[in-house]
Design an enzyme around this catalytic site. Structure first.
Site, short mmCIF file in Angstrom:
data_model
loop_
_atom_site.label_atom_id
_atom_site.label_comp_id
_atom_site.label_asym_id
_atom_site.label_seq_id
_atom_site.Cartn_x
_atom_site.Cartn_y
_atom_site.Cartn_z
N GLY A 1 -7.33 0.06 -15.90
CA GLY A 1 -7.12 0.08 -17.35
C GLY A 1 -8.16 -0.77 -18.04
N GLY B 1 -4.48 -1.12 -10.70
CA GLY B 1 -4.36 -2.41 -11.38
C GLY B 1 -5.01 -3.56 -10.63
CB THR C 1 -27.11 -0.22 -0.04
OG1 THR C 1 -27.05 0.82 -0.99
CG2 THR C 1 -28.47 -0.21 0.62
CB CYS D 1 0.79 -6.53 -15.64
SG CYS D 1 2.18 -6.74 -14.57
CB THR E 1 5.70 -7.44 -13.62
OG1 THR E 1 5.76 -6.40 -14.58
CG2 THR E 1 6.81 -7.24 -12.60
P1 5GP Z 1 -5.65 -3.44 -15.15
O1 5GP Z 1 -6.73 -2.45 -15.07
O2 5GP Z 1 -5.41 -3.93 -16.55
O3 5GP Z 1 -5.79 -4.60 -14.20
O4 5GP Z 1 -4.32 -2.71 -14.68
C1 5GP Z 1 -3.88 -1.49 -15.22
C2 5GP Z 1 -2.51 -1.18 -14.65
O5 5GP Z 1 -1.56 -2.18 -15.05
C3 5GP Z 1 -1.88 0.11 -15.13
O6 5GP Z 1 -2.38 1.24 -14.50
C4 5GP Z 1 -0.41 -0.11 -14.86
O7 5GP Z 1 -0.07 0.17 -13.53
C5 5GP Z 1 -0.26 -1.61 -15.08
N1 5GP Z 1 0.32 -1.90 -16.40
C6 5GP Z 1 -0.08 -1.49 -17.60
N2 5GP Z 1 0.67 -2.00 -18.58
C7 5GP Z 1 1.59 -2.78 -17.99
C8 5GP Z 1 2.66 -3.58 -18.47
O8 5GP Z 1 2.92 -3.73 -19.67
N3 5GP Z 1 3.42 -4.22 -17.53
C9 5GP Z 1 3.17 -4.07 -16.19
N4 5GP Z 1 3.97 -4.68 -15.33
N5 5GP Z 1 2.14 -3.37 -15.72
C10 5GP Z 1 1.37 -2.71 -16.60
#
Ligand code: 5GP
Length: 368
Positions: free
Chosen positions: A258, A236, A333, A197, A199
């Site tokens: 993810g 995330g 534990t 991400c 953002t």
């Molecule tokens: P990770 O396991 O990679 O740290 O986080 C997964 C989470 O990242 C997802 O469940 C979703 O909330 C967020 N996410 C997935 N794709 C994107 C993206 O393209 N942009 C943003 N802002 N968040 C994403």
């Protein structure tokens, strides 16, 4: 909170209290009466604020991303009682085929966004009697602060009164409450922490994830009725099993990842060979790659807020699951918890000053 007044109507707020990410803390070890890691109970049972269902399983789920929310993943995770949150790009026909020989509704979630097409597909899933194959429906948008989003939460609850509805993402207590009161059972928490991400970099918006989890969990758990109480998912930024333990210790009811479910045989994304090594694609749902692949092209008013990553191929997801369960048992534990349910009660976080490499402050979560 400090208010800096720059003249009429021009008040900038600065929140001064410290907010934490997972990497800012460690869990403090505590005296334990456990004799074996085997005795740790990883399963939890939940009842819900709206849905009359009850659920029992290991409170971990895949993200609803193309690289991990796949049918192949669900076939492996469901027998372990872990939820696969499907990505949004399966069609009705895909689902019809899949559910010919998969019957485990408690461990799969149907995902939709708030586009008109999403709503139309939900309606078709209902009309074709396919939605009964899911206990969970996940209403997923990057920005859960939109008025339109709350309208969708209400609509989905109206159409699917029996389902366990997950909705997000947000990072603050007042919006967590609002989403539950509008029909969700579980709020998905996290803006900007994801490994794919961008953002925070592209928009400057976000909230340190552990603090978001602690604050939103507190808000959700404060909403209760005769049947159940509000729940949250820490979504995330969980880069390893230790982060999952920290999220659960911070009060998250479920942990969603993810990256930890990507890179495996059962994950989505192409397998790519580079310099004789195998990799798997991992990409954000708002990345250029995802927008081009699944929507034909990127809207002109959108910027990509996701990365494209190649993860070294990690083999079979079963091997990771053994590590994951072993790690959770080990955390239990160390902190003296007999079950995952006790993590928040047993968690004391120690703040880590990585610069000075010293531990200088502790604070308590729950009544440890
Ligand atoms: P990770 O396991 O990679 O740290 O986080 C997964 C989470 O990242 C997802 O469940 C979703 O909330 C967020 N996410 C997935 N794709 C994107 C993206 O393209 N942009 C943003 N802002 N968040 C994403």
């Amino acid at each position: 909170m400090d208010l800096l007044n720059f003249g009429q109507d021009n008040i900038m707020r600065i929140e001064e209290d410290i907010k934490l990410d997972y990497s800012d803390v460690l869990l403090k070890p505590k005296r334990s009466t456990l004799t074996s890691r085997k005795d740790v109970i990883l399963e939890r049972t939940f009842s819900f604020y709206h849905s009359k269902k009850s659920w029992c399983g290991i409170p971990i789920m895949t993200a609803n991303m193309a690289s991990c929310g796949t049918f192949e993943m669900a076939k492996v995770l469901a027998p372990h009682k872990i939820i696969t949150t499907f990505h949004k790009y399966y069609t009705l026909e895909d689902y019809k085929l899949f559910f010919q020989d998969f019957h485990n509704p408690d461990y799969v979630a149907y995902t939709l966004g708030i586009r008109d097409q999403d709503f139309q597909q939900l309606q078709e899933m209902i009309d074709n009697n396919l939605i009964r194959h899911f206990s969970f429906i996940c209403l997923d948008v990057p920005n859960g602060y939109l008025e339109r989003f709350l309208h969708f939460v209400r609509e989905v609850r109206r159409l699917c009164p029996e389902h366990i509805i997950v909705a997000g993402n947000v990072v603050s207590n007042e919006m967590t409450e609002e989403i539950i009161l509008n029909g969700a059972d579980i709020v998905k928490v996290g803006i900007g922490p994801g490994s794919a991400c961008t953002t925070r970099r592209m928009t400057g918006v976000g909230y340190p994830q552990l603090s978001a989890v602690i604050e939103c969990a507190d808000a959700a758990h404060g909403l209760s009725n005769d049947q159940g109480y509000g729940l949250i998912i820490a979504d995330g930024g969980l880069n390893n099993p230790g982060d999952i333990s920290k999220a659960l210790g911070g009060g998250a009811d479920f942990a969603m990842s993810g990256s930890q479910f990507s890179g495996y045989e059962q994950s989505g994304g192409q397998t790519v060979e580079k310099n004789g090594k195998l990799y798997k694609e991992y990409f954000g749902s708002s990345s250029n790659k995802a927008m081009k692949e699944f929507y034909g092209n990127k809207d002109t008013h959108r910027a990509s807020e996701g990365r494209y990553i190649l993860i070294p191929h990690k083999g079979d997801i079963e091997d990771f699951l053994q590590d994951l369960f072993g790690s959770l048992r080990s955390t239990a534990t160390y902190i003296g918890a007999k079950k995952i349910k006790e993590f928040p009660k047993r968690a004391t976080f120690v703040r880590v000053n990585r610069q000075l490499n010293t531990i200088y402050e502790t604070f308590e979560v729950g009544d440890s």
